[in-house]
Design an enzyme around this catalytic site. Structure first.
Site, PDB file in Angstrom:
ATOM      1  N   GLU A  90      39.935  35.149  37.628  1.00  0.00           N
ATOM      2  CA  GLU A  90      40.016  35.276  36.392  1.00  0.00           C
ATOM      3  C   GLU A  90      41.501  36.087  35.683  1.00  0.00           C
ATOM      4  O   GLU A  90      42.159  36.504  36.705  1.00  0.00           O
ATOM      5  CB  GLU A  90      38.980  36.366  35.714  1.00  0.00           C
ATOM      6  CG  GLU A  90      37.712  35.900  35.595  1.00  0.00           C
ATOM      7  CD  GLU A  90      36.458  36.646  35.141  1.00  0.00           C
ATOM      8  OE1 GLU A  90      35.641  36.176  34.290  1.00  0.00           O
ATOM      9  OE2 GLU A  90      36.692  38.017  35.426  1.00  0.00           O
ATOM     10  N   CYS A 108      47.534  39.455  32.294  1.00  0.00           N
ATOM     11  CA  CYS A 108      47.185  40.218  33.511  1.00  0.00           C
ATOM     12  C   CYS A 108      46.694  39.345  34.769  1.00  0.00           C
ATOM     13  O   CYS A 108      45.854  38.495  34.561  1.00  0.00           O
ATOM     14  CB  CYS A 108      45.820  41.106  33.139  1.00  0.00           C
ATOM     15  SG  CYS A 108      45.243  42.011  34.440  1.00  0.00           S
ATOM     16  N   CYS A 115      38.558  41.270  46.710  1.00  0.00           N
ATOM     17  CA  CYS A 115      39.404  42.281  46.912  1.00  0.00           C
ATOM     18  C   CYS A 115      38.634  42.992  48.015  1.00  0.00           C
ATOM     19  O   CYS A 115      37.378  43.365  48.090  1.00  0.00           O
ATOM     20  CB  CYS A 115      39.626  43.607  45.802  1.00  0.00           C
ATOM     21  SG  CYS A 115      40.856  44.643  46.335  1.00  0.00           S
ATOM     22  N   CYS A 119      37.012  49.666  46.024  1.00  0.00           N
ATOM     23  CA  CYS A 119      36.874  50.799  45.129  1.00  0.00           C
ATOM     24  C   CYS A 119      35.510  50.969  44.585  1.00  0.00           C
ATOM     25  O   CYS A 119      34.938  49.737  43.835  1.00  0.00           O
ATOM     26  CB  CYS A 119      38.048  50.774  44.265  1.00  0.00           C
ATOM     27  SG  CYS A 119      39.653  50.998  44.937  1.00  0.00           S
ATOM     28  N   CYS A 122      34.796  49.561  40.629  1.00  0.00           N
ATOM     29  CA  CYS A 122      35.556  48.362  40.136  1.00  0.00           C
ATOM     30  C   CYS A 122      34.777  47.184  40.422  1.00  0.00           C
ATOM     31  O   CYS A 122      34.452  46.886  41.743  1.00  0.00           O
ATOM     32  CB  CYS A 122      36.865  48.252  41.138  1.00  0.00           C
ATOM     33  SG  CYS A 122      37.734  46.706  40.630  1.00  0.00           S
ATOM     34  N   GLY A 168      42.165  41.491  42.807  1.00  0.00           N
ATOM     35  CA  GLY A 168      43.090  41.811  44.080  1.00  0.00           C
ATOM     36  C   GLY A 168      43.800  42.780  44.343  1.00  0.00           C
ATOM     37  O   GLY A 168      44.173  43.364  43.223  1.00  0.00           O
ATOM     38  N   GLU A 169      44.322  42.906  45.501  1.00  0.00           N
ATOM     39  CA  GLU A 169      45.158  43.990  45.685  1.00  0.00           C
ATOM     40  C   GLU A 169      46.394  43.204  46.097  1.00  0.00           C
ATOM     41  O   GLU A 169      46.633  42.795  47.222  1.00  0.00           O
ATOM     42  CB  GLU A 169      44.901  44.840  46.858  1.00  0.00           C
ATOM     43  CG  GLU A 169      45.926  45.918  47.243  1.00  0.00           C
ATOM     44  CD  GLU A 169      46.621  46.741  46.387  1.00  0.00           C
ATOM     45  OE1 GLU A 169      46.071  47.305  45.404  1.00  0.00           O
ATOM     46  OE2 GLU A 169      47.890  46.675  46.448  1.00  0.00           O
ATOM     47  N   SER A 200      50.660  46.485  40.149  1.00  0.00           N
ATOM     48  CA  SER A 200      49.700  47.691  40.378  1.00  0.00           C
ATOM     49  C   SER A 200      49.139  47.576  41.695  1.00  0.00           C
ATOM     50  O   SER A 200      48.683  46.521  42.202  1.00  0.00           O
ATOM     51  CB  SER A 200      48.718  47.529  39.151  1.00  0.00           C
ATOM     52  OG  SER A 200      47.783  48.713  39.507  1.00  0.00           O
ATOM     53  N   SER A 222      47.457  53.109  41.312  1.00  0.00           N
ATOM     54  CA  SER A 222      46.129  53.552  40.794  1.00  0.00           C
ATOM     55  C   SER A 222      45.704  54.799  41.401  1.00  0.00           C
ATOM     56  O   SER A 222      45.378  54.807  42.583  1.00  0.00           O
ATOM     57  CB  SER A 222      45.045  52.399  41.036  1.00  0.00           C
ATOM     58  OG  SER A 222      45.212  51.136  40.254  1.00  0.00           O
ATOM     59  N   LEU A 223      46.138  55.920  40.889  1.00  0.00           N
ATOM     60  CA  LEU A 223      45.741  57.223  41.633  1.00  0.00           C
ATOM     61  C   LEU A 223      44.415  57.616  41.445  1.00  0.00           C
ATOM     62  O   LEU A 223      43.954  57.962  42.355  1.00  0.00           O
ATOM     63  CB  LEU A 223      46.692  58.114  40.769  1.00  0.00           C
ATOM     64  CG  LEU A 223      47.146  59.502  41.633  1.00  0.00           C
ATOM     65  CD1 LEU A 223      47.778  59.080  42.904  1.00  0.00           C
ATOM     66  CD2 LEU A 223      48.126  60.092  40.771  1.00  0.00           C
ATOM     67  N   HIS A 224      44.054  57.666  40.115  1.00  0.00           N
ATOM     68  CA  HIS A 224      42.596  57.934  39.848  1.00  0.00           C
ATOM     69  C   HIS A 224      41.883  59.414  40.254  1.00  0.00           C
ATOM     70  O   HIS A 224      40.671  59.590  40.175  1.00  0.00           O
ATOM     71  CB  HIS A 224      41.478  56.956  40.261  1.00  0.00           C
ATOM     72  CG  HIS A 224      41.985  55.516  39.872  1.00  0.00           C
ATOM     73  ND1 HIS A 224      42.757  55.332  38.616  1.00  0.00           N
ATOM     74  CD2 HIS A 224      41.771  54.311  40.389  1.00  0.00           C
ATOM     75  CE1 HIS A 224      42.977  54.153  38.498  1.00  0.00           C
ATOM     76  NE2 HIS A 224      42.364  53.384  39.505  1.00  0.00           N
ATOM     77  N   ASN A 298      35.463  51.805  32.057  1.00  0.00           N
ATOM     78  CA  ASN A 298      34.796  50.640  31.489  1.00  0.00           C
ATOM     79  C   ASN A 298      33.346  50.518  32.395  1.00  0.00           C
ATOM     80  O   ASN A 298      33.512  50.271  33.573  1.00  0.00           O
ATOM     81  CB  ASN A 298      35.407  49.349  31.446  1.00  0.00           C
ATOM     82  CG  ASN A 298      36.663  49.400  30.608  1.00  0.00           C
ATOM     83  OD1 ASN A 298      36.286  49.854  29.358  1.00  0.00           O
ATOM     84  ND2 ASN A 298      37.662  49.142  30.939  1.00  0.00           N
ATOM     85  N   CYS A 341      39.937  46.296  32.023  1.00  0.00           N
ATOM     86  CA  CYS A 341      40.463  46.698  33.487  1.00  0.00           C
ATOM     87  C   CYS A 341      39.059  47.015  34.245  1.00  0.00           C
ATOM     88  O   CYS A 341      38.128  47.663  33.863  1.00  0.00           O
ATOM     89  CB  CYS A 341      40.863  48.200  33.327  1.00  0.00           C
ATOM     90  SG  CYS A 341      42.512  48.088  32.590  1.00  0.00           S
TER      91      CYS A 341
HETATM   92  N1  SAH Z   1      44.259  46.469  43.130  1.00  0.00           N
HETATM   93  C1  SAH Z   1      45.305  46.665  42.215  1.00  0.00           C
HETATM   94  C2  SAH Z   1      45.280  45.833  41.015  1.00  0.00           C
HETATM   95  C3  SAH Z   1      44.163  45.891  40.189  1.00  0.00           C
HETATM   96  S1  SAH Z   1      44.538  46.609  38.773  1.00  0.00           S
HETATM   97  C4  SAH Z   1      44.909  48.105  41.626  1.00  0.00           C
HETATM   98  O1  SAH Z   1      43.721  48.706  41.996  1.00  0.00           O
HETATM   99  O2  SAH Z   1      45.947  49.018  41.141  1.00  0.00           O
HETATM  100  C5  SAH Z   1      43.182  46.921  38.104  1.00  0.00           C
HETATM  101  C6  SAH Z   1      43.098  48.325  37.291  1.00  0.00           C
HETATM  102  O3  SAH Z   1      41.903  48.700  36.742  1.00  0.00           O
HETATM  103  C7  SAH Z   1      43.115  49.358  38.562  1.00  0.00           C
HETATM  104  O4  SAH Z   1      44.017  50.560  37.879  1.00  0.00           O
HETATM  105  C8  SAH Z   1      41.814  49.680  38.590  1.00  0.00           C
HETATM  106  O5  SAH Z   1      41.785  51.060  39.072  1.00  0.00           O
HETATM  107  C9  SAH Z   1      41.132  50.062  37.335  1.00  0.00           C
HETATM  108  N2  SAH Z   1      39.954  49.809  37.138  1.00  0.00           N
HETATM  109  C10 SAH Z   1      39.021  49.549  38.380  1.00  0.00           C
HETATM  110  N3  SAH Z   1      37.722  49.522  37.613  1.00  0.00           N
HETATM  111  C11 SAH Z   1      37.670  49.931  36.374  1.00  0.00           C
HETATM  112  C12 SAH Z   1      36.734  50.136  35.262  1.00  0.00           C
HETATM  113  N4  SAH Z   1      35.322  49.907  35.616  1.00  0.00           N
HETATM  114  N5  SAH Z   1      37.449  50.665  34.311  1.00  0.00           N
HETATM  115  C13 SAH Z   1      38.465  50.844  33.893  1.00  0.00           C
HETATM  116  N6  SAH Z   1      39.346  50.803  34.966  1.00  0.00           N
HETATM  117  C14 SAH Z   1      39.315  50.071  36.117  1.00  0.00           C
HETATM  118 FE1  SF4 Z   2      40.831  46.189  44.569  1.00  0.00          FE
HETATM  119 FE2  SF4 Z   2      42.245  47.425  42.710  1.00  0.00          FE
HETATM  120 FE3  SF4 Z   2      39.705  47.201  42.457  1.00  0.00          FE
HETATM  121 FE4  SF4 Z   2      40.169  48.728  44.225  1.00  0.00          FE
HETATM  122  S1  SF4 Z   2      40.597  48.867  41.970  1.00  0.00           S
HETATM  123  S2  SF4 Z   2      38.824  47.254  44.610  1.00  0.00           S
HETATM  124  S3  SF4 Z   2      42.240  47.923  45.079  1.00  0.00           S
HETATM  125  S4  SF4 Z   2      41.073  45.422  42.516  1.00  0.00           S
END
Ligand code: SAH
Ligand code: SF4
Length: 350
Positions: A90, A108, A115, A119, A122, A168-169, A200, A222-224, A298, A341
């Site tokens: 997508e 995007c 991936c 995480c 996600c 993906g990463e 990212s 993506s620190l989180h 989300n 996201c």
């Molecule tokens: N793999 C890379 C690129 C994907 S970016 C990365 O993780 O940075 C996708 C972004 O959306 C990341 O910052 C991810 O952490 C965030 N994300 C993942 N699941 C989410 C969710 N359920 N709600 C909001 N953001 C989310």
């Molecule tokens: Fe992969 Fe990024 Fe999703 Fe983590 S947040 S599973 S690294 S796409």
């Protein structure tokens, strides 16, 4: 058959020279492919008939097939693309008004099918990893988007902003992502400025160094989480690279003038959204030239998490501001069509 969209300009030049064609011819073909978005060698009217026939015999122009287009109430548009082997990915187009009131699009992009990082919040992570996307497949997303926008929004400025924040990463598909960045940067091709591209990552040691040295894109991380413990709980694989070491690498990361690293911080209700987390976060990122994007979680199907309360989100932001950390709450777009996201998961969308 050569997949011609999967060649960088130097590769195209070398290949066409091997067919007995002069170098300038490769530049003409490159312009047709990436600027005029030709889908057929026959359209390349300034290329000799003989050369067009040769190209048609030896190569093909393979765009991803658009399986579905969905438009959200806020204008966000999600494309489900089918790649040659049937894999589904997508990509999302997000409209916005800039500070100067100029309308613009940001795309995007996905870089992998699925991936491997898993995480826990996600949707893409829950798919597991299928395969890397090639440079041609990564850039094919841009061709599809630009062609779509030419049809439906010819009055808007051309798409110029890209974020590698789809499926993906990107730093685990480093070689193809770097080839894509080099091709994006080519002024005879798609001609994107590195200042309008953001990659990212959840934090991948080797890739981070190479990306930094290339200077071909801005970096988002993506620190989180404000601590190694919480990070290990919510993004167990990414957290194998210890948070202290990730931060040390980011402090040393080469930045251009005025460039800052974007930290993405996903607020998960009750997990990382409390005042003490904000305080710890401010201490953590204070030493890095960065800014924070606060993302409200989300919902994704089957996930154990909840969105944070609105008051908690505002309080969190306030604490960061008080500590002189630039933070903005990033409003999610496209959640009504699962385009926001973390909601991208192709297998779910068919
Ligand atoms: N793999 C890379 C690129 C994907 S970016 C990365 O993780 O940075 C996708 C972004 O959306 C990341 O910052 C991810 O952490 C965030 N994300 C993942 N699941 C989410 C969710 N359920 N709600 C909001 N953001 C989310
Ligand atoms: Fe992969 Fe990024 Fe999703 Fe983590 S947040 S599973 S690294 S796409």
């Amino acid at each position: 058959m050569v997949d011609i969209l999967n060649l960088t300009l130097p590769e195209l030049e070398a290949w066409m020279q091997s067919l007995g064609e002069p170098r300038f011819r490769a530049v003409q073909v490159w312009q047709w492919l990436w600027q005029r978005m030709a889908r057929d060698f026959e359209d390349m009217s300034n290329v000799s008939k003989k050369c067009r026939a040769l190209l048609a015999q030896e190569a093909r122009i393979l765009w991803p097939e658009v399986s579905r287009v969905q438009e959200s109430a806020d204008g966000t548009t999600k494309f489900l693309l089918r790649l040659e082997d049937g894999a589904l990915v997508e990509t999302v187009l997000i409209p916005s008004d800039s500070r100067e009131g100029v309308r613009r699009w940001t795309q995007c992009l996905s870089s992998q099918v699925g991936c491997a990082m898993g995480c826990t919040f996600c949707a893409t992570g829950s798919m597991g990893f299928e395969r890397n996307m090639s440079m041609g497949e990564i850039l094919g997303q841009v061709l599809v988007a630009r062609a779509h926008l030419c049809d439906v929004r010819p009055d808007w400025p051309i798409l110029r902003n890209l974020v590698f924040m789809g499926m993906g990463e990107p730093l685990l598909n480093l070689s193809e992502v770097m080839r894509a960045l080099q091709s994006l940067n080519n002024d005879k091709g798609l001609n994107f400025s590195p200042r309008r591209i953001t990659v990212s990552t959840c934090g991948i040691q080797k890739g981070l160094k190479d990306l930094g040295e290339s200077g071909l894109a801005y970096l988002a991380v993506s620190l989180h989480a404000p601590s190694q413990d919480i990070r290990a709980r919510i993004m167990p694989r990414a957290a194998r690279w210890h948070l202290d070491d990730l931060l040390a690498a980011l402090k040393a990361y080469p930045l251009k003038t005025r460039e800052r690293i974007t930290f993405e911080y996903l607020l998960l209700g009750g997990i990382n959204d409390q005042p003490e987390h904000a305080e710890a976060l401010a201490r953590l990122v204070g030493a890095v030239k960065g800014k924070l994007n606060l993302i409200v979680y989300n919902n994704t199907p089957g996930s154990p998490y909840q969105a944070p309360g609105e008051a908690d989100v505002l309080a969190f932001e306030q604490i960061l501001w008080k500590r002189h950390i630039t933070a903005i709450i990033r409003k999610s777009k496209g959640s009504d069509i699962n385009a926001a996201c973390g909601q991208l998961k192709a297998a779910n969308s068919i």
